[in-house]
Write an enzyme that holds these catalytic residues in place. Structure first.
Site, mmCIF file in Angstrom:
data_model
loop_
_atom_site.group_PDB
_atom_site.id
_atom_site.type_symbol
_atom_site.label_atom_id
_atom_site.label_comp_id
_atom_site.label_asym_id
_atom_site.label_seq_id
_atom_site.Cartn_x
_atom_site.Cartn_y
_atom_site.Cartn_z
ATOM 1 N N ARG A 57 3.071 -9.165 0.819
ATOM 2 C CA ARG A 57 2.641 -10.149 1.262
ATOM 3 C C ARG A 57 1.755 -10.521 1.586
ATOM 4 O O ARG A 57 0.108 -11.280 1.418
ATOM 5 C CB ARG A 57 3.498 -11.611 2.138
ATOM 6 C CG ARG A 57 4.733 -12.258 1.364
ATOM 7 C CD ARG A 57 5.134 -13.780 1.825
ATOM 8 N NE ARG A 57 5.396 -13.436 3.143
ATOM 9 C CZ ARG A 57 6.770 -13.186 3.635
ATOM 10 N NH1 ARG A 57 7.631 -12.396 2.713
ATOM 11 N NH2 ARG A 57 6.712 -12.345 4.960
ATOM 12 N N ARG A 64 11.704 2.636 -8.365
ATOM 13 C CA ARG A 64 11.488 3.375 -7.184
ATOM 14 C C ARG A 64 11.058 3.949 -5.745
ATOM 15 O O ARG A 64 9.065 4.686 -6.883
ATOM 16 C CB ARG A 64 13.274 4.141 -6.761
ATOM 17 C CG ARG A 64 13.793 3.935 -6.891
ATOM 18 C CD ARG A 64 14.861 3.021 -5.858
ATOM 19 N NE ARG A 64 15.656 4.132 -4.961
ATOM 20 C CZ ARG A 64 14.997 3.697 -3.840
ATOM 21 N NH1 ARG A 64 14.804 2.447 -3.300
ATOM 22 N NH2 ARG A 64 15.133 4.667 -2.769
ATOM 23 N N ARG A 93 14.362 12.519 -2.577
ATOM 24 C CA ARG A 93 13.815 12.986 -4.365
ATOM 25 C C ARG A 93 13.293 13.552 -4.483
ATOM 26 O O ARG A 93 11.919 13.588 -5.101
ATOM 27 C CB ARG A 93 13.696 11.719 -4.864
ATOM 28 C CG ARG A 93 14.743 10.430 -4.973
ATOM 29 C CD ARG A 93 16.299 10.448 -5.056
ATOM 30 N NE ARG A 93 16.040 11.793 -7.009
ATOM 31 C CZ ARG A 93 16.485 10.648 -7.692
ATOM 32 N NH1 ARG A 93 16.538 9.443 -7.743
ATOM 33 N NH2 ARG A 93 15.975 10.972 -8.858
ATOM 34 N N CYS A 133 14.415 -8.834 2.236
ATOM 35 C CA CYS A 133 14.535 -6.993 3.346
ATOM 36 C C CYS A 133 15.938 -6.723 3.093
ATOM 37 O O CYS A 133 16.736 -8.065 3.767
ATOM 38 C CB CYS A 133 13.970 -7.818 4.128
ATOM 39 S SG CYS A 133 11.876 -7.762 4.267
ATOM 40 N N TYR A 146 7.418 8.810 -3.037
ATOM 41 C CA TYR A 146 8.034 8.792 -2.394
ATOM 42 C C TYR A 146 6.940 10.300 -0.893
ATOM 43 O O TYR A 146 6.590 11.124 -1.624
ATOM 44 C CB TYR A 146 9.494 10.102 -2.466
ATOM 45 C CG TYR A 146 10.939 9.068 -3.090
ATOM 46 C CD1 TYR A 146 11.280 8.620 -2.327
ATOM 47 C CD2 TYR A 146 10.396 9.095 -4.695
ATOM 48 C CE1 TYR A 146 12.587 7.770 -2.681
ATOM 49 C CE2 TYR A 146 11.232 8.585 -5.092
ATOM 50 C CZ TYR A 146 12.111 8.031 -4.053
ATOM 51 O OH TYR A 146 13.174 7.395 -4.966
ATOM 52 N N ARG A 200 12.418 2.208 2.521
ATOM 53 C CA ARG A 200 12.523 2.198 0.708
ATOM 54 C C ARG A 200 12.316 0.980 0.193
ATOM 55 O O ARG A 200 12.358 -0.322 0.695
ATOM 56 C CB ARG A 200 14.295 3.008 0.563
ATOM 57 C CG ARG A 200 14.977 3.594 1.018
ATOM 58 C CD ARG A 200 15.919 4.280 1.311
ATOM 59 N NE ARG A 200 16.304 5.138 1.800
ATOM 60 C CZ ARG A 200 17.189 5.449 2.421
ATOM 61 N NH1 ARG A 200 17.150 4.733 3.105
ATOM 62 N NH2 ARG A 200 16.951 7.195 2.969
ATOM 63 N N GLU A 230 19.376 -1.046 5.143
ATOM 64 C CA GLU A 230 19.737 0.384 4.844
ATOM 65 C C GLU A 230 21.435 0.386 4.918
ATOM 66 O O GLU A 230 22.007 0.765 6.657
ATOM 67 C CB GLU A 230 18.969 1.310 4.243
ATOM 68 C CG GLU A 230 19.480 2.436 3.785
ATOM 69 C CD GLU A 230 18.355 1.962 2.038
ATOM 70 O OE1 GLU A 230 19.947 2.899 1.587
ATOM 71 O OE2 GLU A 230 17.889 1.188 2.543
#
Length: 122
Positions: free
Chosen positions: A63, A7, A116, A75, A108, A90, A78
């Site tokens: 890409r 992540r 986080r 894509c 992050y 994200r 959120e």
């Protein structure tokens, strides 16, 4: 070999294609660096944008990286949760690896560190 998820998230200052492109590229490159990823081991990538970002597809930045044109990218928007972090990009990379979950390093960046703080690195 297992498929593992890595992540990451970052933020942009403005909703412009240039900012989304630069922030996404930086985030992917940091995840690759931290985890010593070979693009041939990437199974797929899911990218999301918060609802306040709509000027560009973050997949375009991915890409543009050498070798990444063959990686399946998706894509999505959120969830629009009240008081969530604005202007966020994200990512979830699905990677074939021999590493254990505990060995993976998540990234992050920018204001996304607050999402986080337990996983953010200096």
């Amino acid at each position: 070999m297992k498929v593992r998820g890595i992540r990451g998230a970052t933020t942009v200052n403005e909703d412009t294609p240039e900012e989304i492109f630069a922030a996404t590229k930086e985030l992917i490159e940091e995840i690759v660096r931290l985890n010593d990823i070979d693009v041939d081991d990437v199974a797929s990538v899911l990218l999301t944008l918060t609802p306040d970002l709509s000027s560009a597809f973050p997949a375009k930045a991915v890409r543009s990286l050498p070798g990444w044109q063959w990686v399946p990218l998706m894509c999505a928007r959120e969830l629009d949760v009240p008081n969530s972090l604005p202007r966020s990009v994200r990512v979830l990379l699905h990677v074939n690896t021999e590493k254990a979950q505990s060995e993976l390093v998540h990234a992050y960046l920018g204001e996304a560190v607050q999402l986080r703080p337990d996983l953010a690195r200096d």
